[in-house]
Design an enzyme around this catalytic site. Structure first.
Site, PDB file in Angstrom:
ATOM      1  N   GLY A  31      -2.084  -1.764   0.226  1.00 28.49           N
ATOM      2  CA  GLY A  31      -1.487  -2.267   1.451  1.00 28.49           C
ATOM      3  C   GLY A  31      -2.398  -3.213   2.197  1.00 28.49           C
ATOM      4  O   GLY A  31      -1.937  -3.996   3.030  1.00 28.49           O
ATOM      5  N   ALA A  78      -6.240  -8.157   1.373  1.00 26.82           N
ATOM      6  CA  ALA A  78      -7.551  -8.764   1.145  1.00 26.82           C
ATOM      7  C   ALA A  78      -8.420  -7.855   0.288  1.00 26.82           C
ATOM      8  O   ALA A  78      -9.117  -8.320  -0.622  1.00 26.82           O
ATOM      9  CB  ALA A  78      -8.236  -9.057   2.474  1.00 26.82           C
ATOM     10  N   ASN A  90     -11.187   1.999  13.516  1.00 22.71           N
ATOM     11  CA  ASN A  90     -10.604   3.198  12.918  1.00 22.71           C
ATOM     12  C   ASN A  90     -11.430   4.451  13.181  1.00 22.71           C
ATOM     13  O   ASN A  90     -11.137   5.513  12.624  1.00 22.71           O
ATOM     14  CB  ASN A  90     -10.447   3.018  11.403  1.00 22.71           C
ATOM     15  CG  ASN A  90      -9.586   1.829  11.049  1.00 22.71           C
ATOM     16  OD1 ASN A  90     -10.047   0.915  10.367  1.00 22.71           O
ATOM     17  ND2 ASN A  90      -8.350   1.814  11.496  1.00 22.71           N
ATOM     18  N   GLU A 142      -5.072   6.731  12.314  1.00 23.31           N
ATOM     19  CA  GLU A 142      -6.047   5.705  11.954  1.00 23.31           C
ATOM     20  C   GLU A 142      -6.710   5.073  13.177  1.00 23.31           C
ATOM     21  O   GLU A 142      -7.247   3.970  13.112  1.00 23.31           O
ATOM     22  CB  GLU A 142      -5.384   4.657  11.063  1.00 23.31           C
ATOM     23  CG  GLU A 142      -4.714   5.257   9.837  1.00 23.31           C
ATOM     24  CD  GLU A 142      -5.329   4.856   8.514  1.00 23.31           C
ATOM     25  OE1 GLU A 142      -5.917   3.777   8.444  1.00 23.31           O
ATOM     26  OE2 GLU A 142      -5.221   5.636   7.542  1.00 23.31           O
ATOM     27  N   HIS A 191      -2.186  -2.033   9.616  1.00 24.36           N
ATOM     28  CA  HIS A 191      -2.415  -1.504  10.956  1.00 24.36           C
ATOM     29  C   HIS A 191      -1.728  -2.424  11.968  1.00 24.36           C
ATOM     30  O   HIS A 191      -1.564  -3.623  11.718  1.00 24.36           O
ATOM     31  CB  HIS A 191      -3.912  -1.433  11.292  1.00 24.36           C
ATOM     32  CG  HIS A 191      -4.664  -0.412  10.515  1.00 24.36           C
ATOM     33  ND1 HIS A 191      -5.914  -0.657   9.972  1.00 24.36           N
ATOM     34  CD2 HIS A 191      -4.365   0.869  10.186  1.00 24.36           C
ATOM     35  CE1 HIS A 191      -6.344   0.416   9.340  1.00 24.36           C
ATOM     36  NE2 HIS A 191      -5.425   1.358   9.449  1.00 24.36           N
ATOM     37  N   ASP A 202      -3.008  -3.647  14.552  1.00 26.65           N
ATOM     38  CA  ASP A 202      -3.886  -4.711  15.039  1.00 26.65           C
ATOM     39  C   ASP A 202      -3.942  -5.923  14.106  1.00 26.65           C
ATOM     40  O   ASP A 202      -4.653  -6.883  14.384  1.00 26.65           O
ATOM     41  CB  ASP A 202      -5.295  -4.192  15.349  1.00 26.65           C
ATOM     42  CG  ASP A 202      -6.074  -3.712  14.132  1.00 26.65           C
ATOM     43  OD1 ASP A 202      -5.572  -3.836  12.998  1.00 26.65           O
ATOM     44  OD2 ASP A 202      -7.193  -3.197  14.318  1.00 26.65           O
ATOM     45  N   ASN A 219     -12.861  -7.797   2.558  1.00 24.82           N
ATOM     46  CA  ASN A 219     -12.539  -6.397   2.320  1.00 24.82           C
ATOM     47  C   ASN A 219     -11.422  -5.919   3.245  1.00 24.82           C
ATOM     48  O   ASN A 219     -11.087  -4.738   3.263  1.00 24.82           O
ATOM     49  CB  ASN A 219     -13.782  -5.514   2.509  1.00 24.82           C
ATOM     50  CG  ASN A 219     -14.054  -4.647   1.296  1.00 24.82           C
ATOM     51  OD1 ASN A 219     -13.222  -4.544   0.403  1.00 24.82           O
ATOM     52  ND2 ASN A 219     -15.218  -4.013   1.260  1.00 24.82           N
ATOM     53  N   CYS A 277     -11.296  -5.336  13.784  1.00 22.39           N
ATOM     54  CA  CYS A 277     -11.529  -4.132  12.964  1.00 22.39           C
ATOM     55  C   CYS A 277     -12.944  -3.606  13.143  1.00 22.39           C
ATOM     56  O   CYS A 277     -13.185  -2.399  13.068  1.00 22.39           O
ATOM     57  CB  CYS A 277     -11.298  -4.438  11.491  1.00 22.39           C
ATOM     58  SG  CYS A 277      -9.578  -4.407  10.973  1.00 22.39           S
TER      59      CYS A 277
END
Length: 417
Positions: free
Chosen positions: A24, A27, A101, A162, A230, A232, A340, A346
Site C-alpha cells: 500500500g 514508494a 506514527n 497508526e 495514511h 497525511d 521508503n 512522516c
C-alpha cells in the site's frame, strides 16, 4: 505555561534499508531491493531539522529504536542468525524514523484534565512496524515524564492504530482549545485500511476529549486504493487551515460542514483533482508536508519531489500568488526517506507543550545537531544492500552506532529498550 508546537523528528537509524515491507506504500514497494544510504538519510533528516530551526520553530528529536529487535525475535522463538530472511528484514526495519506514527497527541487545552495526552500507536497492520510500540513507549515516557503529560500504552489488537498520521487538529492558536479529527479507513480495498475507527474512539476517550469537538471521518476508499495509506498523504491541518485533496474523504461535504459549524473561521483549502491527481499528490507528497505557523504567515515544508512535479508546483505557485493562507514554500531534501515512503510530515510528531516540561535531551539546537551529525558521519553505514542484512559485521556496526549515539546524548538507559 508558554505552550508552543514542537516538531519531534525521528532520526533515521543506521539500519535504514529498502526491503519493501509495506503493501500500500507505493514508494516503499517500488524501491524494494535497491541500495539504501543510511548515513545520507540521517544527514538529510538532520538538515531538515536545521531548516526548521532556521524558520524559528522549536525542534525536538526521537532516537532510533534497537535494531535488530532481538526481543521481538525471541517471542517468535528464533534469533537473528537463525531467522528466515523475511523475519530478519522485519526485525531490522528502521521505520520508527517516521515519528508521525509514534503516537496520537492531544494537547492540554483539548483534554478534560488539562494534561497533554499521548497514546503510542500499536501499528499492528504491518509486521515490520508492529514491534515498535515497546521501544516507542519507553522513549516517550522518558521524554515526557513531567506531570504535564500522560503517556498511554497502545490500544490492544486487533484495532489498528497508526498514530498522528491519521489525526489532525484545528484551532485558533496552538495554545487554544481545538477540534480533533480522527480519520479512519474501512477494509475491502486492494490495500489494508490501517486505521480503525474503534481505535480512534478509544484514544479520544482515553484523552478525555470533548465529544462535541471531536470528529471521526472516513478516508476515501479511492485514496487508500491509490496508495494514500495514511490520511497525511492527502490532507494536513494547522491552526485554522485545512489543506486537503478533493478526494481525501469519503464524504467531504459533511466533513466541511461539520468544521464550519464547529469553527466558523476555518479556512479549507481544497486541491482540485483536475489540477493535481491523487497519483501526483502521492508521488510528490504535497500533503505529507509540514504546514507550520511562521511570524509572517503559514509555510509549507515540502520535499524536493513536490517542486519537481509540474502539476503540484504549478498549483502551489498559484495558491501563493493568489494570497491564500499558505504564504511560503520551503523545500527540503529527504530523498532517502521519500524512497521508503515517508515525507517531511512522516518524519515528525507535533506536540503542543511548554518546552521546559520536556526532557532537554529530546530538544535540539544547532550545536546539539552538530554533535549528532558527527556521530552519524563516523558510525552510520554508508550503504546497505538488502541482500546484506544477514551480514554479522553489518549488524554489529548498526548496534554499535546506536549505542554510541545514545551514550553521547546521555540516554544510555534507552540502549536496552
Amino acid at each position: 505555561m508558554t505552550m508552543v508546537e514542537i516538531n519531534f523528528d525521528g532520526l533515521i537509524g543506521p539500519s535504514h534499508n529498502f526491503a519493501g515491507l509495506s503493501p500500500g506504500n507505493l514508494a516503499a514497494t517500488q524501491h524494494a531491493g535497491q541500495v539504501a544510504r543510511p548515513r545520507a538519510a540521517a544527514l538529510q533528516g538532520i538538515a531538515k531539522m536545521r531548516a526548521n530551526l532556521d524558520l524559528g520553530l522549536t525542534q525536538g528529536i526521537f532516537y532510533p529504536l534497537a535494531r535488530p529487535d532481538h526481543r521481538w525475535l525471541e517471542t517468535l522463538s528464533t534469533t537473528y542468525d537463525g531467522a528466515d530472511p523475511h523475519l530478519k528484514a522485519r526485525a531490522l526495519s528502521a521505520s520508527a524514523m517516521w515519528a508521525a506514527n509514534a503516537a496520537t497527541v492531544s494537547p492540554a487545552p483539548d483534554t478534560r484534565n488539562g494534561r497533554c495526552h499521548l497514546t503510542v500507536a500499536n501499528l499492528v497492520t504491518m509486521p515490520h512496524r508492529s514491534h515498535e510500540p515497546h521501544g516507542t513507549l519507553a522513549q516517550l515516557r522518558t521524554a515526557f515524564a513531567h506531570p504535564a503529560f500522560a503517556v498511554h500504552p497502545p490500544i490492544p489488537a486487533p484495532f489498528g492504530d497508526e498514530g498522528a498520521a491519521n489525526h489532525m487538529r484545528l484551532c485558533s492558536g496552538h495554545d487554544a482549545p481545538g477540534i480533533e479529527i480522527f480519520v479512519y479507513g474501512l477494509p475491502g480495498g486492494p490495500f489494508p485500511a490501517r486505521q480503525h475507527r474503534d481505535a480512534s474512539e478509544a484514544i479520544a476517550r482515553a484523552h478525555g476529549l470533548d465529544p462535541a469537538r471531536t470528529l471521526f471521518v472516513q478516508q476515501s476508499a479511492a485514496a487508500i486504493a491509490a496508495g494514500a495509506f495514511h490520511n497525511d498523504v492527502v490532507a494536513v491541518a494547522n491552526e485554522r487551515v485545512l489543506l486537503a485533496h478533493e478526494l481525501a474523504f469519503a464524504d467531504k461535504d459533511q466533513v466541511y460542514a461539520d468544521l464550519r459549524r464547529l469553527m466558523p473561521e476555518v479556512e479549507i483549502v481544497e486541491v482540485p483533482a483536475a489540477r493535481v491527481s491523487v497519483a501526483d499528490a502521492i508521488a510528490s507528497y504535497l500533503f505529507n508536508a509540514q504546514l507550520v505557523s511562521l511570524d509572517d504567515g503559514m509555510g509549507l515544508v515540502l520535499p524536493e519531489e513536490a517542486r519537481a512535479n509540474v502539476a503540484v508546483w504549478s498549483w502551489l505557485q498559484d495558491h501563493v500568488a493568489g494570497n491564500g493562507p499558505i504564504r511560503h514554500l520551503h523545500v527540503v531534501d529527504v530523498r532517502e526517506s521519500m524512497s521508503n515512503g515517508g515525507g517531511p510530515a512522516c518524519l515528525r510528531l507535533r506536540v503542543v507543550a511548554d518546552p521546559v516540561t520536556v526532557d532537554p535531551r529530546f530538544l535540539v539546537d544547532h550545536a546539539r545537531l552538530d554533535r549528532i551529525a558527527s556521530i552519524v558521519e563516523s558510525c552510520w553505514p554508508q550503504t546497505i544492500d538488502p541482500a546484506s542484512i544477514g551480514d554479522p559485521a553489518l549488524i554489529a556496526r548498526i548496534e554499535t552506532a546506536r549505542a554510541t549515539l545514545l551514550t553521547e546524548v546521555d540516554l544510555a538507559e534507552l540502549i536496552t529498550t
